[in-house]
Scaffold this motif. Structure first.
Motif, PDB file in Angstrom:
ATOM      1  N   ARG A   1      -0.914 -12.151  -2.004  1.00 40.94           N
ATOM      2  CA  ARG A   1      -1.245 -11.727  -0.682  1.00 40.94           C
ATOM      3  C   ARG A   1      -2.032 -10.466  -0.295  1.00 40.94           C
ATOM      4  NH1 ARG A   1       5.741 -12.413   1.000  1.00 40.94           N
ATOM      5  NH2 ARG A   1       5.350 -14.798   1.174  1.00 40.94           N
ATOM      6  N   GLU A   2      -1.949  -9.598  -1.249  1.00 39.75           N
ATOM      7  CA  GLU A   2      -3.032  -8.532  -1.290  1.00 39.75           C
ATOM      8  C   GLU A   2      -4.254  -8.872  -1.420  1.00 39.75           C
ATOM      9  OE1 GLU A   2      -3.526  -3.944  -3.148  1.00 39.75           O
ATOM     10  OE2 GLU A   2      -2.135  -5.449  -4.275  1.00 39.75           O
ATOM     11  N   ARG A   3      -4.535  -9.955  -2.429  1.00 38.54           N
ATOM     12  CA  ARG A   3      -5.903 -10.349  -2.565  1.00 38.54           C
ATOM     13  C   ARG A   3      -6.235 -11.030  -1.190  1.00 38.54           C
ATOM     14  NH1 ARG A   3      -5.473 -13.227  -8.439  1.00 38.54           N
ATOM     15  NH2 ARG A   3      -5.245 -11.318  -9.834  1.00 38.54           N
ATOM     16  N   ALA A   4      -5.258 -11.707  -0.591  1.00 38.38           N
ATOM     17  CA  ALA A   4      -5.561 -12.656   0.702  1.00 38.38           C
ATOM     18  C   ALA A   4      -5.778 -11.538   1.865  1.00 38.38           C
ATOM     19  CB  ALA A   4      -4.515 -13.601   0.974  1.00 38.38           C
ATOM     20  N   GLY A   5      -5.756 -10.204   1.784  1.00 39.10           N
ATOM     21  CA  GLY A   5      -5.845  -9.261   2.832  1.00 39.10           C
ATOM     22  C   GLY A   5      -4.619  -9.244   3.758  1.00 39.10           C
ATOM     23  N   GLU A   6      -3.379  -9.520   3.063  1.00 31.83           N
ATOM     24  CA  GLU A   6      -2.247  -9.291   3.997  1.00 31.83           C
ATOM     25  C   GLU A   6      -1.214  -8.197   3.517  1.00 31.83           C
ATOM     26  OE1 GLU A   6      -0.543 -13.503   5.337  1.00 31.83           O
ATOM     27  OE2 GLU A   6      -1.519 -13.827   3.334  1.00 31.83           O
ATOM     28  N   PRO A   7      -1.735  -6.962   3.645  1.00 30.11           N
ATOM     29  CA  PRO A   7      -1.100  -5.872   2.789  1.00 30.11           C
ATOM     30  C   PRO A   7       0.588  -5.632   3.251  1.00 30.11           C
ATOM     31  CG  PRO A   7      -2.364  -5.170   4.548  1.00 30.11           C
ATOM     32  CD  PRO A   7      -2.670  -6.626   4.291  1.00 30.11           C
ATOM     33  N   ALA A   8       0.782  -5.920   4.446  1.00 30.68           N
ATOM     34  CA  ALA A   8       2.066  -5.820   4.939  1.00 30.68           C
ATOM     35  C   ALA A   8       3.143  -6.877   4.104  1.00 30.68           C
ATOM     36  CB  ALA A   8       2.369  -5.973   6.396  1.00 30.68           C
ATOM     37  N   ARG A   9       2.613  -8.172   4.163  1.00 34.71           N
ATOM     38  CA  ARG A   9       3.515  -9.155   3.383  1.00 34.71           C
ATOM     39  C   ARG A   9       3.362  -8.882   1.940  1.00 34.71           C
ATOM     40  NH1 ARG A   9       1.602 -14.590   3.954  1.00 34.71           N
ATOM     41  NH2 ARG A   9       3.834 -15.109   3.822  1.00 34.71           N
ATOM     42  N   ALA A  10       2.494  -8.434   1.600  1.00 34.36           N
ATOM     43  CA  ALA A  10       2.263  -8.074  -0.151  1.00 34.36           C
ATOM     44  C   ALA A  10       3.337  -7.019  -0.347  1.00 34.36           C
ATOM     45  CB  ALA A  10       0.825  -7.759  -0.430  1.00 34.36           C
ATOM     46  N   LEU A  11       3.424  -5.983   0.358  1.00 36.41           N
ATOM     47  CA  LEU A  11       4.229  -4.686   0.295  1.00 36.41           C
ATOM     48  C   LEU A  11       6.047  -5.323   0.382  1.00 36.41           C
ATOM     49  CD1 LEU A  11       4.847  -1.883   0.131  1.00 36.41           C
ATOM     50  CD2 LEU A  11       4.658  -1.648   2.586  1.00 36.41           C
ATOM     51  N   GLU A  12       6.054  -5.878   1.204  1.00 38.94           N
ATOM     52  CA  GLU A  12       7.351  -6.631   1.300  1.00 38.94           C
ATOM     53  C   GLU A  12       7.715  -7.281  -0.029  1.00 38.94           C
ATOM     54  OE1 GLU A  12       9.937  -9.832   3.649  1.00 38.94           O
ATOM     55  OE2 GLU A  12       7.559  -9.786   4.028  1.00 38.94           O
ATOM     56  N   ALA A  13       7.022  -7.952  -0.462  1.00 39.47           N
ATOM     57  CA  ALA A  13       6.976  -8.819  -1.898  1.00 39.47           C
ATOM     58  C   ALA A  13       7.307  -7.919  -2.993  1.00 39.47           C
ATOM     59  CB  ALA A  13       5.895  -9.929  -2.089  1.00 39.47           C
ATOM     60  N   PHE A  14       6.511  -6.972  -2.979  1.00 38.48           N
ATOM     61  CA  PHE A  14       6.446  -6.089  -4.189  1.00 38.48           C
ATOM     62  C   PHE A  14       7.805  -5.151  -4.071  1.00 38.48           C
ATOM     63  CE2 PHE A  14       1.803  -6.128  -4.691  1.00 38.48           C
ATOM     64  CZ  PHE A  14       1.627  -6.769  -6.047  1.00 38.48           C
TER      65      PHE A  14
ATOM     66  N   GLN B   1       0.614   3.264   1.517  1.00 37.49           N
ATOM     67  CA  GLN B   1      -0.612   4.137   2.205  1.00 37.49           C
ATOM     68  C   GLN B   1      -1.522   3.242   3.325  1.00 37.49           C
ATOM     69  OE1 GLN B   1      -2.664   6.135  -0.776  1.00 37.49           O
ATOM     70  NE2 GLN B   1      -0.849   7.182  -1.367  1.00 37.49           N
ATOM     71  N   GLU B   2      -1.884   2.007   2.805  1.00 39.87           N
ATOM     72  CA  GLU B   2      -2.719   1.003   3.512  1.00 39.87           C
ATOM     73  C   GLU B   2      -2.200   0.847   4.960  1.00 39.87           C
ATOM     74  OE1 GLU B   2      -5.241  -2.936   3.351  1.00 39.87           O
ATOM     75  OE2 GLU B   2      -4.256  -1.906   1.390  1.00 39.87           O
ATOM     76  N   VAL B   3      -0.892   0.350   4.701  1.00 35.68           N
ATOM     77  CA  VAL B   3       0.047  -0.349   5.964  1.00 35.68           C
ATOM     78  C   VAL B   3       0.265   0.892   6.718  1.00 35.68           C
ATOM     79  CG1 VAL B   3       2.166  -1.290   6.538  1.00 35.68           C
ATOM     80  CG2 VAL B   3       0.989  -1.957   4.709  1.00 35.68           C
ATOM     81  N   THR B   4       0.764   2.137   6.340  1.00 43.17           N
ATOM     82  CA  THR B   4       0.990   3.058   7.215  1.00 43.17           C
ATOM     83  C   THR B   4      -0.104   3.745   7.907  1.00 43.17           C
ATOM     84  OG1 THR B   4       2.719   4.167   5.511  1.00 43.17           O
ATOM     85  CG2 THR B   4       1.859   5.622   7.395  1.00 43.17           C
TER      86      THR B   4
END
Length: 230
Positions: A188-201, A223-226
């Protein structure tokens, strides 16, 4: 190739199925529709029924390859100890123990097929490995290990969308699959979805707090999502 390393527990853990027995094997075959006659290394005494439809002897238990093994109660204790591990080394011991349990399907046929898929992948025949994994998922649709293994192979073949679908399905069956959650975070981070990536991590770290690469990803994505929210 970096994509292959995204998932930490998959085909390599499938090889943990009876390694001593597989070392003393005899060549047998299993006829799979669409794949043909696939050689299967069978441990002595284990029988896979092919086109002959040979029935088991009266004193031999039959195996329902469609049955799903219940969740082993030992996992609860292992996950509790993993969450409280005092070091990365201690955590890794629990990760390996959990992985060995995850690698058991409850079906000798599925276990042997996934070992064969792992062998095909190591030999560089990713297409055969994927075909075998497709068949295993059909046989055992509720076995998360097969879905995680197929996700890895799909990634290796460049199918990120299919891999994400398999990872989501595996997590739906076993919400504690921290390996699948971590892999989803990367995708998800590679796909440009930082919020969803953060949730998964975050979900992965709640189960396996000692994964420093996931911790760094969490900090970076926070930091990116904030920053985007501001």
């Amino acid at each position: 190739m970096r994509a292959i390393s995204v998932i930490s527990l998959s085909l390599c853990l499938a090889c943990a199925v009876a390694p001593a027995a597989l070392a003393q094997t005899q060549e047998r075959y299993l006829d799979i529709p669409g794949l043909g006659r696939i050689p299967i290394p069978l441990p002595p005494g284990v029988r896979v029924f092919g086109p002959s439809h040979e029935a088991p002897a009266a004193d031999e238990p039959s195996h329902d390859i469609g049955a799903t093994a219940p969740r082993p109660t030992g996992l609860d204790s292992l996950f509790s100890r993993l969450a409280q591990a005092g070091s990365a080394e201690e955590a890794e011991a629990f990760v390996q123990a959990i992985g060995r349990i995850w690698a058991r399907s409850g079906s000798p046929t599925a276990d042997l097929l996934i070992a064969r898929a792992a062998h095909a992948a190591r030999s560089g025949d990713r297409r055969l490995a994927l075909d075998l994994l497709d068949h295993i998922v059909t046989l055992e649709p509720r076995w998360p290990q097969a879905l995680v293994a197929r996700a890895e192979m799909r990634l290796a073949l460049g199918d990120a969308e299919g891999a994400e679908h398999d990872l989501d399905a595996a997590i739906g069956l076993e919400p504690r699959r921290f390996d699948a959650l971590g892999a989803l975070g990367v995708l998800r981070e590679r796909a440009g979805e930082p919020a969803r990536a953060l949730e998964a991590f975050r979900r992965a770290l709640a189960l396996h707090p000692r994964r420093e690469d996931w911790r760094r990803a969490e900090e970076r994505l926070e930091q990116e999502v904030t920053g985007r929210d501001i």
